[in-house]
Write a protein that holds these residues in place. Structure first.
Motif, short mmCIF file in Angstrom:
data_model
loop_
_atom_site.label_atom_id
_atom_site.label_comp_id
_atom_site.label_asym_id
_atom_site.label_seq_id
_atom_site.Cartn_x
_atom_site.Cartn_y
_atom_site.Cartn_z
N GLY A 1 -24.13 -31.76 -40.71
CA GLY A 1 -24.77 -30.48 -40.42
C GLY A 1 -25.28 -30.33 -39.00
N THR A 2 -24.97 -31.26 -38.11
CA THR A 2 -25.53 -31.21 -36.75
C THR A 2 -24.62 -30.51 -35.75
N THR A 3 -23.36 -30.30 -36.13
CA THR A 3 -22.39 -29.76 -35.18
C THR A 3 -21.69 -28.56 -35.79
N LEU A 4 -21.51 -27.55 -34.95
CA LEU A 4 -20.80 -26.34 -35.36
C LEU A 4 -19.49 -26.24 -34.57
N ALA A 5 -18.41 -25.96 -35.27
CA ALA A 5 -17.13 -25.67 -34.64
C ALA A 5 -16.77 -24.22 -34.95
N TRP A 6 -16.07 -23.58 -34.01
CA TRP A 6 -15.60 -22.22 -34.26
C TRP A 6 -14.43 -21.89 -33.33
N LEU A 7 -13.74 -20.83 -33.65
CA LEU A 7 -12.67 -20.29 -32.81
C LEU A 7 -13.14 -19.00 -32.15
N GLN A 8 -12.65 -18.74 -30.95
CA GLN A 8 -12.96 -17.48 -30.30
C GLN A 8 -11.79 -17.05 -29.41
N TRP A 9 -11.71 -15.75 -29.18
CA TRP A 9 -10.69 -15.21 -28.27
C TRP A 9 -11.16 -13.85 -27.77
#
Length: 653
Positions: A185-193
């Motif tokens: 729960g300490t890291t967030l991943a995501w996609l963006q463009w």
């Protein structure tokens, strides 16, 4: 069995529009919740709403949403990932208000996000529950005005029980997707463009330490599309990337280089028109099960511990979702050329299949089902240079009827939407509706389609309305040259982007097509550039050119500016509430053809958006199109079906 001779197109068949819609469902996403499996069903008989169904370990199934509830999000207008589940609790976006709701076992749904200032102005999708179950991260799309410029897409975090207001974690990019939390729960991943890219063009995969705020760009950038990030138990991150032309699987470990996990000349990823794609799953022991498309057809395979890739012996030709479901099994939504999609559990060691949600029993003799033949054919690009394109051909098929001696069948050229999408070689009763009556159908994977690598996908850049039209014409002419179809009775049909290609193919002095059917297609590219939703508002920059700088190209390729070339009959079918291709697009072309005296039929369906969801409207659209072809091509409708004829204006005038 006696086989009787009848003109092609007029064959009586049990595959009626009633059968197409009777007990029909559109199976969507699937999730595994402990020993239970939950999936989404779009139900035309219930007004097209999406119901969630839970199947427990004993095989019992339960509808989860009360009557009137619809788990569907309007984020990006196309939606997807409108619900997720953990430990018996379901969170979902309700179509009516677009608020996020929490549904506990045995309780009524409870909204956990506030009512926005304007109805449906805050929309939610693509959520992930924190490891401790206390919070949710998800995508929020906020509308503050009527235009695409008034839409903001963000990643937010909120309490899973609704006790806190959403906290904005990521804001600034034009688009965000796939927020995923690490196992601790300490890291967030995501996609963006950002505009003008689409998610299959250029995306970034970013991770952030939630305590320090430190961010790392893991992959992506110009010329690379990244999809489906998913953390592993050790904190490493799996993701799909097309950095080597094909959407293959890679792993990023903090402090180490990106390593390939599955590398092959086949497509694992699919274009992100909707949120929540799931084309691979990690088993508990580290093996990875993935779907891959090769030569226009999906299959399932396993990446073993030693890196070996093993194809599973399963009949599936189209796989929509893959989820881990135990130490040696996955749950998939998948279909075959002779069976509609179902929910199945697959043992990856033995390839044994257990069906959890069977496709509907159509009661059809297998001899009545036309199966697709994948073929590759010669075509050209906009410069007239030779190239190869792909399609699936369905011959007319019936155990009861044959065409007259010396007569060849009419052809329907089917054009998929998108246009960044693909033909799907799975049993479609909508296709069999035509083939069982004596039509041949060819489903064209024109240049720009997915499933053949990034380079093939990019052939459409700057060439929409050129390469797609060239490939549809080439496919039809190739089949006519081979003597498989009647070259004088070639017809073309498509929806959305496929509707544009239909119109563009008819708006030619040299069109080979005798008639066409346009389902909510684009007639005026300028109007589309000025009047569409945020997600696609810059899509045409790459498919056609930047607007207004390339206005002359938009005018040249817009069928509305070439109505003088329309000499072939056309039927147009349109949803009255379509936000993607508004009704004025269809009405412009219909009014122009009426004024010119070109044969035209027009049906407007109240209450429908982009794509028809209601059973009665689906039936009427199919039967009206058949009636149109019967009048144009000159064959009789089967009397026993009682099909209401459609009015074709100017026919015979």
């Amino acid at each position: 069995m006696t086989i009787t001779e009848l003109p092609y197109g007029s064959w009586p068949t049990p595959i009626t529009s009633e059968l197409v819609t009777a007990a029909a469902v559109r199976l969507g996403e699937v999730r595994v919740d402990g020993a239970d499996v939950v999936w989404a069903e779009g139900r035309p008989a219930e007004g097209g709403r999406t119901q969630l169904v839970r199947r427990t370990a004993d095989g019992a199934t339960t509808d989860l949403l009360p009557e009137g509830r619809n788990a569907r999000t309007a984020v990006h207008e196309y939606g997807g990932a409108a619900w997720w589940v953990r430990d018996g609790v379901v969170w979902f976006t309700d179509w009516a208000d677009q608020r996020l709701h929490r549904l506990e076992p045995g309780a009524e749904p409870k909204p956990i996000t506030a009512e926005p200032a304007q109805p449906r102005a805050d929309r939610y999708a693509d959520g992930d529950v924190s490891p401790d179950g206390a919070t949710i991260v998800c995508v929020r799309e906020r509308h503050t005005g009527p235009s695409a410029a008034d839409v903001r897409n963000e990643v937010v975090r909120l309490a899973a029980d609704g006790s806190s207001e959403p906290e904005v974690l990521v804001s600034g990019p034009d688009f965000v997707a796939a927020p995923r939390l690490s196992p601790d729960g300490t890291t967030l991943a995501w996609l963006q463009w950002d505009h003008p890219s689409m998610p299959w063009d250029d995306t970034l995969l970013i991770v952030r330490d939630l305590a320090s705020g430190e961010e790392t760009v893991v992959a992506g950038g110009p010329g690379e599309s990244v999809l489906e990030p998913r953390f592993e138990p050790d904190g490493s991150l799996l993701f799909l990337s097309d950095r080597t032309d094909w959407w293959n699987l890679y792993r990023w470990t903090p402090g180490s280089d990106i390593a390939p996990v599955v590398r092959l000349d086949a497509e694992i990823g699919v274009p992100s028109w909707v949120f929540g794609s799931a084309r691979y799953a990690r088993l508990d022991d580290g093996r990875i099960v993935y779907a891959r498309r090769r030569e226009g057809r999906d299959g399932l395979a396993v990446r073993e511990h030693d890196g070996g890739l093993v194809d599973l012996d399963v009949p599936f030709s189209a796989v929509a979702a893959v989820r881990a479901a135990g130490p040696d099994t996955v749950v998939v939504v998948a279909g075959t050329p002779t069976a509609e999609p179902g929910v199945h559990r697959v043992d990856v060691t033995t390839s044994a299949i257990e069906t959890l949600r069977a496709p509907r029993d159509l009661g059809l003799d297998p001899e009545r089902i036309s199966q697709p033949e994948h073929f590759t054919f010669d075509s050209v690009n906009g410069a007239g240079e030779q190239r190869r394109a792909h399609a699936h051909f369905y011959p007319p098929t019936s155990p009861d009827w044959r065409g007259p001696e010396g007569e060849l069948p009419p052809l329907l050229v089917e054009i998929h939407g998108g246009p960044t999408s693909s033909a799907t070689p799975v049993l479609s009763v909508g296709v069999q509706y035509w083939t069982s009556r004596g039509f041949a159908v060819v489903d064209v994977d024109y240049g720009g389609s997915t499933g053949y690598g990034r380079a093939y996908r990019q052939e459409l850049l700057g060439e929409w309305g050129v390469i797609d039209v060239a490939d549809c014409i080439a496919a039809a002419r190739s089949l006519a040259a081979k003597g498989r179809v009647d070259g004088d009775r070639l017809c073309i049909r498509g929806g959305s982007a496929g509707g544009f290609t239909t119109l563009a193919a008819l708006a030619r002095d040299d069109t080979p097509f005798a008639a066409g059917a346009d389902h909510f297609g684009v007639a005026d590219l300028e109007a589309l550039a000025a009047d569409t939703h945020k997600f696609e508002s810059r899509y045409l920059d790459r498919l056609v050119g930047p607007y207004p700088q390339a206005r002359d190209v938009y005018v040249e390729r817009s069928p509305i500016h070439h109505v003088e070339r329309f000499t072939r009959p056309l039927i147009v079918l349109q949803g009255a509430e379509d936000e993607v291709v508004p009704p004025n697009q269809s009405e412009m072309i219909v009014d122009a053809l009426r004024a010119r005296g070109t044969p035209v039929a027009y049906l407007l369906f109240e209450g429908e958006q982009h794509g028809f969801r209601r059973a009665d409207n689906i039936r009427r659209a199919l039967d009206a199109e058949l009636s149109f072809y019967a009048q144009v091509l000159g064959f009789e409708l089967p009397a026993q079906e009682g099909i209401e004829p459609v009015v074709v204006e100017n026919l015979g005038s």
